[in-house]
Design a protein around this motif. Sequence first.
Motif, short mmCIF file in Angstrom:
data_model
loop_
_atom_site.label_atom_id
_atom_site.label_comp_id
_atom_site.label_asym_id
_atom_site.label_seq_id
_atom_site.Cartn_x
_atom_site.Cartn_y
_atom_site.Cartn_z
N VAL A 41 0.86 -1.18 0.00
CA VAL A 41 0.00 0.00 0.00
C VAL A 41 0.90 1.24 0.00
O VAL A 41 2.04 1.20 0.48
CB VAL A 41 -0.97 0.05 1.20
N LEU A 42 0.38 2.30 -0.58
CA LEU A 42 1.13 3.54 -0.69
C LEU A 42 0.23 4.68 -0.24
O LEU A 42 -0.93 4.75 -0.66
CB LEU A 42 1.58 3.74 -2.13
N ILE A 43 0.74 5.53 0.63
CA ILE A 43 -0.03 6.70 1.05
C ILE A 43 0.61 7.93 0.43
O ILE A 43 1.82 8.09 0.39
CB ILE A 43 -0.15 6.82 2.58
N ASP A 44 -0.25 8.82 -0.08
CA ASP A 44 0.22 9.94 -0.89
C ASP A 44 -0.64 11.16 -0.58
O ASP A 44 -1.77 11.04 -0.09
CB ASP A 44 0.09 9.57 -2.38
N ALA A 45 -0.11 12.32 -0.89
CA ALA A 45 -0.91 13.54 -0.78
C ALA A 45 -2.03 13.51 -1.81
O ALA A 45 -1.92 12.83 -2.84
CB ALA A 45 -0.01 14.76 -1.02
N PRO A 46 -3.14 14.19 -1.55
CA PRO A 46 -4.25 14.20 -2.50
C PRO A 46 -3.80 14.62 -3.89
O PRO A 46 -3.04 15.57 -4.05
CB PRO A 46 -5.22 15.22 -1.89
N GLY A 47 -4.27 13.88 -4.90
CA GLY A 47 -3.94 14.21 -6.27
C GLY A 47 -2.77 13.43 -6.83
O GLY A 47 -2.76 13.03 -7.98
N GLY A 48 -1.76 13.17 -6.00
CA GLY A 48 -0.59 12.40 -6.44
C GLY A 48 0.24 13.15 -7.46
O GLY A 48 -0.30 13.82 -8.34
N GLY A 49 1.55 13.10 -7.33
CA GLY A 49 2.43 13.74 -8.29
C GLY A 49 2.41 15.25 -8.24
O GLY A 49 2.82 15.93 -9.17
N THR A 50 1.91 15.82 -7.13
CA THR A 50 1.76 17.27 -7.02
C THR A 50 2.97 17.94 -6.40
O THR A 50 3.08 19.17 -6.44
CB THR A 50 0.54 17.60 -6.14
N GLY A 51 3.86 17.15 -5.79
CA GLY A 51 4.99 17.74 -5.10
C GLY A 51 4.65 18.24 -3.71
O GLY A 51 5.48 18.88 -3.05
N GLN A 52 3.44 17.94 -3.24
CA GLN A 52 3.00 18.38 -1.91
C GLN A 52 3.10 17.23 -0.91
O GLN A 52 2.85 16.08 -1.24
CB GLN A 52 1.55 18.88 -1.98
N THR A 53 3.46 17.58 0.33
CA THR A 53 3.48 16.58 1.40
C THR A 53 2.11 16.52 2.07
O THR A 53 1.22 17.32 1.79
CB THR A 53 4.55 16.93 2.45
N PHE A 54 1.96 15.54 2.97
CA PHE A 54 0.76 15.48 3.81
C PHE A 54 1.22 15.45 5.26
O PHE A 54 2.42 15.52 5.55
CB PHE A 54 -0.09 14.25 3.45
N ASN A 55 0.28 15.35 6.18
CA ASN A 55 0.62 15.31 7.60
C ASN A 55 1.26 13.96 7.93
O ASN A 55 0.59 12.95 8.03
CB ASN A 55 -0.64 15.52 8.44
N TRP A 56 2.57 13.95 8.10
CA TRP A 56 3.31 12.71 8.32
C TRP A 56 2.95 12.00 9.62
O TRP A 56 3.30 10.84 9.81
CB TRP A 56 4.81 12.98 8.27
N GLU A 57 2.26 12.67 10.52
CA GLU A 57 1.91 12.04 11.79
C GLU A 57 1.03 10.81 11.58
O GLU A 57 0.95 9.94 12.45
CB GLU A 57 1.20 13.04 12.71
N ALA A 58 0.40 10.71 10.42
CA ALA A 58 -0.45 9.55 10.13
C ALA A 58 0.35 8.31 9.75
O ALA A 58 -0.19 7.19 9.74
CB ALA A 58 -1.42 9.89 8.99
N ILE A 59 1.63 8.48 9.45
CA ILE A 59 2.42 7.36 8.92
C ILE A 59 2.51 6.20 9.90
O ILE A 59 2.37 5.03 9.50
CB ILE A 59 3.83 7.83 8.50
N ASN A 60 2.73 6.47 11.17
CA ASN A 60 2.90 5.38 12.14
C ASN A 60 1.68 4.47 12.17
O ASN A 60 1.81 3.24 12.22
CB ASN A 60 3.17 5.94 13.53
#
Length: 225
Positions: A143-162
Amino acid sequence: MKLQPRIKICGLMDVQTIQAMDGLPIHEIGFVFAPSKRQISGRAAAELIKAVSELKAAGGKRPLAAGVFVNEDFAGLQAVLAEAPLDIVQMHGSETAALCREVRDKLNVQVWKVFSMKQDADGHEPKRATERLSPYKDAVDAVLIDAPGGGTGQTFNWEAINEYNQAAGELGITLYVAGGLHEGNVQELLRTYSPGGIDVSSGVETDGRKDIEKIRLFVRRVMEA
């Protein structure tokens, strides 16, 4: 001993850049079939995949070829695979677990499911990771988690990664993180959250084209983390 994360470079469009990646410890190279400025055809991908097959990368093996799709049906995927021998089908839309399972079983490829990290007004992920991922048990390979839209160069809130890392671990699959990664922030990501894999596209580009020097620098930063 800390395991090195898997490295995926996505959105390749030319043979020359792929050939220049020979010897880099990269695990996957991605090609975009969904509507995008990086979109390529099955015929073009076949030539690029041939170049990938000639590389020696992580562990002395060739990288795997991944195709990025958004809400493509089974027949459409089958048609692309008839032209381009992909190893991985990466699904970025609202694809069901049933479709993922059918593609994996009948087309003999790995299937990765991508989850967009959309947040509510308070900046939190609206659904729990286990709730989103568990329907895909035994249907996907990663599974891969990505910022909305994908390929946008934007990050998301990394706190969700754990939370997603734990949920993926319970399913026995690898979690990849994408979205706004580049040589300046990838070490922070890896040292803080230790995902199983990372996926970069725009972060290794110059003027919208893949830049081999940026790819090499990104990979070096990953290896040093």
